[in-house]
Design a protein around this motif. Sequence first.
Motif, PDB file in Angstrom:
ATOM      1  N   GLU A  10      15.947   1.117  36.445  1.00 30.70           N
ATOM      2  CA  GLU A  10      15.112   2.223  36.959  1.00 30.70           C
ATOM      3  C   GLU A  10      13.663   2.114  36.492  1.00 30.70           C
ATOM      4  N   HIS A  11      13.451   1.437  35.365  1.00 32.17           N
ATOM      5  CA  HIS A  11      12.090   1.323  34.830  1.00 32.17           C
ATOM      6  C   HIS A  11      11.197   0.418  35.667  1.00 32.17           C
ATOM      7  N   SER A  13      10.358   1.071  38.462  1.00 37.68           N
ATOM      8  CA  SER A  13       9.507   2.000  39.202  1.00 37.68           C
ATOM      9  C   SER A  13       8.126   2.145  38.561  1.00 37.68           C
ATOM     10  N   LYS A  16       6.560  -0.734  40.487  1.00 38.78           N
ATOM     11  CA  LYS A  16       6.715  -0.735  41.943  1.00 38.78           C
ATOM     12  C   LYS A  16       6.278   0.552  42.636  1.00 38.78           C
ATOM     13  N   GLU A  17       6.432   1.687  41.965  1.00 37.06           N
ATOM     14  CA  GLU A  17       6.126   2.973  42.602  1.00 37.06           C
ATOM     15  C   GLU A  17       4.652   3.336  42.432  1.00 37.06           C
ATOM     16  N   GLY A  18       4.325   4.572  42.773  1.00 36.29           N
ATOM     17  CA  GLY A  18       2.945   5.040  42.732  1.00 36.29           C
ATOM     18  C   GLY A  18       2.468   5.397  41.332  1.00 36.29           C
ATOM     19  N   SER A  20       2.065   8.131  39.758  1.00 38.92           N
ATOM     20  CA  SER A  20       2.762   9.178  39.000  1.00 38.92           C
ATOM     21  C   SER A  20       3.797   8.588  38.044  1.00 38.92           C
ATOM     22  N   GLU A  21       4.455   7.476  38.444  1.00 37.68           N
ATOM     23  CA  GLU A  21       5.439   6.823  37.568  1.00 37.68           C
ATOM     24  C   GLU A  21       4.771   6.206  36.346  1.00 37.68           C
ATOM     25  N   ARG A  22       3.592   5.619  36.519  1.00 38.36           N
ATOM     26  CA  ARG A  22       2.870   5.011  35.391  1.00 38.36           C
ATOM     27  C   ARG A  22       2.323   6.094  34.468  1.00 38.36           C
ATOM     28  N   ASP A 164      -4.628   6.571  37.167  1.00 37.13           N
ATOM     29  CA  ASP A 164      -3.647   5.501  37.326  1.00 37.13           C
ATOM     30  C   ASP A 164      -3.763   4.544  36.149  1.00 37.13           C
ATOM     31  N   ARG A 175       1.645  -5.282  40.713  1.00 44.12           N
ATOM     32  CA  ARG A 175       2.358  -4.438  41.685  1.00 44.12           C
ATOM     33  C   ARG A 175       2.269  -5.036  43.088  1.00 44.12           C
ATOM     34  N   GLN A 183       7.123  -8.957  37.732  1.00 40.83           N
ATOM     35  CA  GLN A 183       7.194  -7.498  37.624  1.00 40.83           C
ATOM     36  C   GLN A 183       8.196  -7.093  36.548  1.00 40.83           C
TER      37      GLN A 183
END
Length: 195
Positions: A10-11, A13, A16-18, A20-22, A164, A175, A183
């Motif tokens: 799950e980490h 993300s 890979k995600e936007g 907000s995850e960072r 970010d 990313r 990654q």
Amino acid sequence: QLNTVLFSPEHMSIIKEGPSERRRFVDIAISQVKPAYFYDLQEYSRVLSQRNHLLKELKRENGGKKMKLKDTLEIWNEKLAETGSRIMYERHQYIKRLNLIAKENHKKLTGGREEIEIMYVPSFYQAGLPSVENIKVNFLKSVERDEEKELSAGVTLYGPQRDDIKIKVNNKNVRIYGSQGQQRTSVLTLKLSEI
């Protein structure tokens, strides 16, 4: 109590995600060592919610009521910048330290073939050295300069909620340009560095 740092699928993300995850990754890590930071996050969220509500009201209203409401915007700007600047300063400091540790960890993990760089990307230009006071001054300048943009959007355009964290491997955004392996190694580097 036993403090642990987990590494699970799950980490991924974080990379890979936007944004907000960072931000979430950084906020959790800082909150564990600085409880005051967690309080600031809660306070900022409350102030941001109330300021956004005010911006939406101002977008809807006309005439005298709008002028009365607009007079209170300056108070919310001040409170937002005061709390937000402390959050942003702590993020600056944490990421600066995390970057140094991550560089060493990543070199070890990749046998010196790759170099990682972790950078904090605030939502507005920050002149001068990152100090709470400098960040607050720049924060207020940004919201005052773009007040009309915020009023027409009905939301707050600047602050920690828009920041970010950029992660580069060999000078390329991992990313976008990183392989699956790069990654995964980058996330592992972040988690090892968090320890």
